[in-house]
Design an enzyme around this catalytic site. Structure first.
Site, PDB file in Angstrom:
ATOM      1  N   LEU A 210       0.858  -1.186   0.000  1.00  0.00           N
ATOM      2  CA  LEU A 210       0.000   0.000   0.000  1.00  0.00           C
ATOM      3  C   LEU A 210       0.893   1.235   0.000  1.00  0.00           C
ATOM      4  CD1 LEU A 210      -2.701  -0.820   2.730  1.00  0.00           C
ATOM      5  CD2 LEU A 210      -3.072  -0.717   0.267  1.00  0.00           C
ATOM      6  N   HIS A 211       0.601   2.184  -0.886  1.00  0.00           N
ATOM      7  CA  HIS A 211       1.389   3.416  -0.859  1.00  0.00           C
ATOM      8  C   HIS A 211       0.614   4.648  -1.319  1.00  0.00           C
ATOM      9  CE1 HIS A 211       1.634   2.549  -5.161  1.00  0.00           C
ATOM     10  NE2 HIS A 211       2.034   3.788  -5.341  1.00  0.00           N
ATOM     11  N   ARG A 212      -0.534   4.463  -1.977  1.00  0.00           N
ATOM     12  CA  ARG A 212      -1.244   5.620  -2.518  1.00  0.00           C
ATOM     13  C   ARG A 212      -1.870   6.446  -1.397  1.00  0.00           C
ATOM     14  NH1 ARG A 212      -1.333   5.678  -7.894  1.00  0.00           N
ATOM     15  NH2 ARG A 212      -0.751   3.726  -8.907  1.00  0.00           N
ATOM     16  N   PRO A 213      -1.738   7.780  -1.474  1.00  0.00           N
ATOM     17  CA  PRO A 213      -2.288   8.641  -0.425  1.00  0.00           C
ATOM     18  C   PRO A 213      -3.757   8.365  -0.115  1.00  0.00           C
ATOM     19  CG  PRO A 213      -0.892   9.922  -1.879  1.00  0.00           C
ATOM     20  CD  PRO A 213      -0.991   8.546  -2.494  1.00  0.00           C
ATOM     21  N   ASP A 284      -2.127  -1.639  -4.169  1.00  0.00           N
ATOM     22  CA  ASP A 284      -2.708  -0.485  -4.865  1.00  0.00           C
ATOM     23  C   ASP A 284      -1.744   0.008  -5.950  1.00  0.00           C
ATOM     24  OD1 ASP A 284      -0.759   0.738  -3.336  1.00  0.00           O
ATOM     25  OD2 ASP A 284      -2.123   2.039  -2.221  1.00  0.00           O
TER      26      ASP A 284
END
Length: 371
Positions: A210-213, A284
């Site tokens: 997971l990394h998307r804001p 993501d």
């Protein structure tokens, strides 16, 4: 002599350009008049991008690092453009080759075109339709000024046709990221992650990224999503290579569970080993969905849209959405053994970079550029 300046701004870009460089070197050995200059914009600082990183993937050290650094979107774009203009004036080029959709892709394309240098875009034409994503803006701007478009799918071709791009400027060649993946299948490295003192068993764990804001910055939503993943994973370990920024948020939220295992970010060869032998991947990321499709690993994408729809229509990926409640039925389907089987995606065969270089030689060795 065809001189190509190749741009990379972040670690995933190097995975995409590695086979292109190898294809240039092969063509040169076969007597073709072609050379390249590799420019790292320094958009992202990555401590793992050491000499061993380039050596692992067979990539030469960049000829130049612009060290453009961070800052806001506008600051970063401006820094890259100023520094790349100087680079091009000092090291003239016939063609600037950009890949993917990071800020460097857009900034270097604009700079090249303002200096009347031709731009070719590898991975052109992909669209998510989501203008809240910086990457979508980068794709659209880059493709609006690109001279030749190298595409990964028929869907990307159609997106370009709809934008009025002439057929002879669209070149369906495949996916260079898959070239890199297939070239390294026998070289993947076991990260030797242990759970309760035991090695991970093939098909007996999940991988999470997971990394998307939109997923990690809304604390309550992140908490719900993590709980949905934990609840739906049964007793399987969930291995989460976590970005330091995300790790800090998770720590503040106190999200812990006996089956949830945070690990340091992994190298390319280690991460893909982990993916290859996982029961499934929950992510993501866009690029990971391509790799899971080729490796036949079930994948669940925690986004409301994707710029890689072929991984869903032909591959092993499913678009779950960003509502934590949407995840449960997909995990149930996985645990029941009812996940769909992917099919082969056209031209994702490990030979994309060779097709790109063949096409570039055809396009530019007959043009006035070289006369």
């Amino acid at each position: 002599m065809l001189k190509i300046t190749i741009i990379a701004g972040a670690r995933p870009n190097f995975m995409k350009i590695a086979p292109i460089i190898k294809a240039i070197e092969k063509a040169r050995k076969e007597g073709e008049a072609i050379d390249f200059r590799l420019v790292h914009t320094g958009q992202h600082y990555d401590k793992k991008m050491s000499g061993s990183f380039f050596e692992q993937l067979g990539i030469p050290e960049p000829h130049a690092n612009l060290e453009a650094g961070g800052g806001s979107q506008a600051e970063q774009t401006a820094n890259i453009m100023v520094r790349f203009e100087k680079e091009l004036l000092e090291n003239p080029s016939d063609v600037v080759l950009v890949v993917g959709d990071v800020t460097s892709t857009m900034a270097c394309s604009i700079t090249a075109k303002k200096l009347n240098i031709e731009v070719v875009h590898v991975e052109a034409g992909i669209r998510s339709g989501d203008l809240s994503m910086p990457e979508e803006i980068n794709r659209m701007v880059t493709d609006s000024i690109t001279d030749h478009f190298f595409t990964t799918s028929e869907i990307a071709n159609e997106n370009l046709r709809k934008a009025g791009i002439e057929e002879d400027r669209i070149h369906f060649v495949g996916n260079t990221m898959i070239d890199t993946l297939l070239a390294n299948q026998e070289r993947l490295v076991n990260p030797k992650i242990k759970v309760a003192g035991e090695n991970l068993e093939k098909g007996e764990y999940l991988v999470l990224t997971l990394h998307r804001p939109a997923n990690v910055d809304e604390e309550e939503k992140l908490k719900e999503m993590m709980q949905a993943i934990i609840d739906g994973s049964g007793n399987l370990p969930v291995i989460f290579p976590v970005h330091p920024r995300t790790a800090k948020i998770l720590k503040n939220l106190g999200i812990e569970h006996k089956n949830l295992h945070y690990v340091e970010p992994l190298s390319y060869l280690e991460f893909n080993y982990l993916v290859k032998y996982a029961k499934a991947v929950v992510t993501d990321s866009g690029g990971i969905t391509e790799e899971t499709t080729v490796m036949g690993v079930p994948c669940m994408t925690l986004r409301d849209n994707t710029e890689r729809p072929e991984t869903i229509t032909l591959g092993t990926n499913e678009l779950v959405g960003t509502d934590p409640k949407s995840l449960q039925p997909y995990l149930e389907k996985l645990m029941a053994g009812n996940w769909k089987k992917g099919r082969e995606i056209p031209l994702w065969d490990g030979k994309t970079a060779e097709r790109i270089i063949e096409r570039l030689l055809y396009l530019y060795q007959r043009s006035e550029i070289l006369i």
